[in-house]
Write a protein that holds these residues in place. Structure first.
Motif, PDB file in Angstrom:
ATOM      1  N   GLN A  43       3.901   3.446  -6.452  1.00 46.90           N
ATOM      2  CA  GLN A  43       3.471   2.511  -5.425  1.00 46.90           C
ATOM      3  C   GLN A  43       4.555   1.453  -5.272  1.00 46.90           C
ATOM      4  OE1 GLN A  43      -0.516   1.061  -5.915  1.00 46.90           O
ATOM      5  NE2 GLN A  43      -0.429  -0.194  -4.077  1.00 46.90           N
ATOM      6  N   LYS A  44       4.677   0.953  -4.068  1.00 45.85           N
ATOM      7  CA  LYS A  44       5.729  -0.003  -3.756  1.00 45.85           C
ATOM      8  C   LYS A  44       5.262  -1.435  -4.027  1.00 45.85           C
ATOM      9  CE  LYS A  44       9.065  -1.074  -0.122  1.00 45.85           C
ATOM     10  NZ  LYS A  44       9.482  -0.779   1.263  1.00 45.85           N
TER      11      LYS A  44
ATOM     12  N   PRO B 123       0.791  -1.235   0.000  1.00 44.26           N
ATOM     13  CA  PRO B 123       0.000   0.000   0.000  1.00 44.26           C
ATOM     14  C   PRO B 123       0.824   1.287   0.000  1.00 44.26           C
ATOM     15  CG  PRO B 123      -0.035  -0.993   2.179  1.00 44.26           C
ATOM     16  CD  PRO B 123       0.678  -1.966   1.267  1.00 44.26           C
ATOM     17  N   GLU B 124       2.126   1.214   0.294  1.00 44.05           N
ATOM     18  CA  GLU B 124       2.953   2.413   0.398  1.00 44.05           C
ATOM     19  C   GLU B 124       3.040   3.143  -0.941  1.00 44.05           C
ATOM     20  OE1 GLU B 124       6.814   1.834   2.436  1.00 44.05           O
ATOM     21  OE2 GLU B 124       6.030  -0.189   2.805  1.00 44.05           O
TER      22      GLU B 124
ATOM     23  N   ASN C 199      12.763  -4.399  -3.795  1.00 42.58           N
ATOM     24  CA  ASN C 199      11.737  -3.399  -3.527  1.00 42.58           C
ATOM     25  C   ASN C 199      11.650  -2.492  -4.743  1.00 42.58           C
ATOM     26  OD1 ASN C 199      10.948  -4.024  -0.748  1.00 42.58           O
ATOM     27  ND2 ASN C 199      13.088  -3.561  -0.319  1.00 42.58           N
ATOM     28  N   ALA C 200      10.479  -2.505  -5.373  1.00 42.50           N
ATOM     29  CA  ALA C 200      10.272  -1.730  -6.591  1.00 42.50           C
ATOM     30  C   ALA C 200       9.248  -0.638  -6.342  1.00 42.50           C
ATOM     31  CB  ALA C 200       9.777  -2.645  -7.711  1.00 42.50           C
ATOM     32  N   TRP C 201       9.452   0.470  -7.008  1.00 44.14           N
ATOM     33  CA  TRP C 201       8.484   1.562  -7.027  1.00 44.14           C
ATOM     34  C   TRP C 201       8.052   1.717  -8.474  1.00 44.14           C
ATOM     35  CZ3 TRP C 201       6.621   3.725  -2.650  1.00 44.14           C
ATOM     36  CH2 TRP C 201       7.329   3.478  -1.478  1.00 44.14           C
TER      37      TRP C 201
ATOM     38  N   GLY D 193       6.314  -6.925 -15.087  1.00 45.95           N
ATOM     39  CA  GLY D 193       5.159  -7.641 -14.561  1.00 45.95           C
ATOM     40  C   GLY D 193       4.312  -6.872 -13.565  1.00 45.95           C
ATOM     41  N   LEU D 194       4.630  -5.598 -13.362  1.00 42.57           N
ATOM     42  CA  LEU D 194       3.811  -4.759 -12.483  1.00 42.57           C
ATOM     43  C   LEU D 194       2.867  -3.920 -13.345  1.00 42.57           C
ATOM     44  CD1 LEU D 194       6.562  -3.749  -9.932  1.00 42.57           C
ATOM     45  CD2 LEU D 194       4.507  -5.078  -9.435  1.00 42.57           C
TER      46      LEU D 194
END
Length: 185
Positions: free
Chosen positions: A48-49, A37-38, A60-62, A78-79
């Motif tokens: 979004q994280k 949710p960050e 950790n991707a943004w 893939g996000l």
């Protein structure tokens, strides 16, 4: 590295010094992302994280859905949006978007590789090179030069150990799950 988003394939190009050749490894490991949710703004994008595992590391991707491209640096994709920043949990790797440009794609430096190999083949080649980095050289191929400019044959044992020490000091691949643990003799 070559990504084909239409075919959903990635080839990692690796140069093998002992053979003076470039090989390719097909990247098959899929990343399972957990969207968190960050949120934060990076540059001009609301991001979004997400967290995922790849290569024995936690990443950790943004990403931003403002750019509806499901892609990112290296193998990361893939996000539901473009990956703007991604770092591994150990702080060894950090990728961050610098610029987005509209251009027609062409390969600037099309890589040519000798053949497709497996990770196991690559590990064996790495180990063989580490064990005998001077295998392609003949006696007298490595010379030292003293302060007066006089050349003399280098001590192969010292050169070999220097190369092996250098290999060990830089042995931090992205894919820790395929890392070769080089031993000192």
């Amino acid at each position: 590295m070559k990504k084909d988003t239409k075919e959903n394939t990635v080839l990692k190009y690796v140069f093998i010094p002992i053979a003076y050749s470039t090989f390719a490894i097909k990247m098959n490991e899929k990343i399972e992302w957990k969207i968190l949710p960050e949120k934060q703004t990076i540059g001009k994008y609301l991001c979004q994280k997400a967290e995922g595992s790849y290569g024995g590391r936690i990443w950790n991707a943004w990403f931003t859905s403002e750019v509806p491209i499901s892609d990112g640096p290296y193998i990361f994709s893939g996000l539901p949006g473009l990956i703007i920043k991604i770092t591994d949990d150990q702080g060894d790797y950090d990728f961050e978007l610098v610029q987005i440009k509209d251009f027609k794609w062409k390969e600037l430096y099309p890589a040519k590789y000798q053949k497709l190999i497996s990770w196991e083949d690559f590990q064996k080649i790495q180990t063989d090179f580490y064990n005998n980095p001077l295998s392609t050289l003949k006696k007298g191929d490595i010379l030292n030069e003293d302060a007066s400019g006089t050349l003399s044959e280098a001590n192969h044992r010292d050169v070999k150990e220097s190369i092996r020490k250098n290999i060990r000091s830089k042995n931090n691949p992205i894919e820790l799950n395929y890392k070769v643990d080089f031993k000192t003799n």
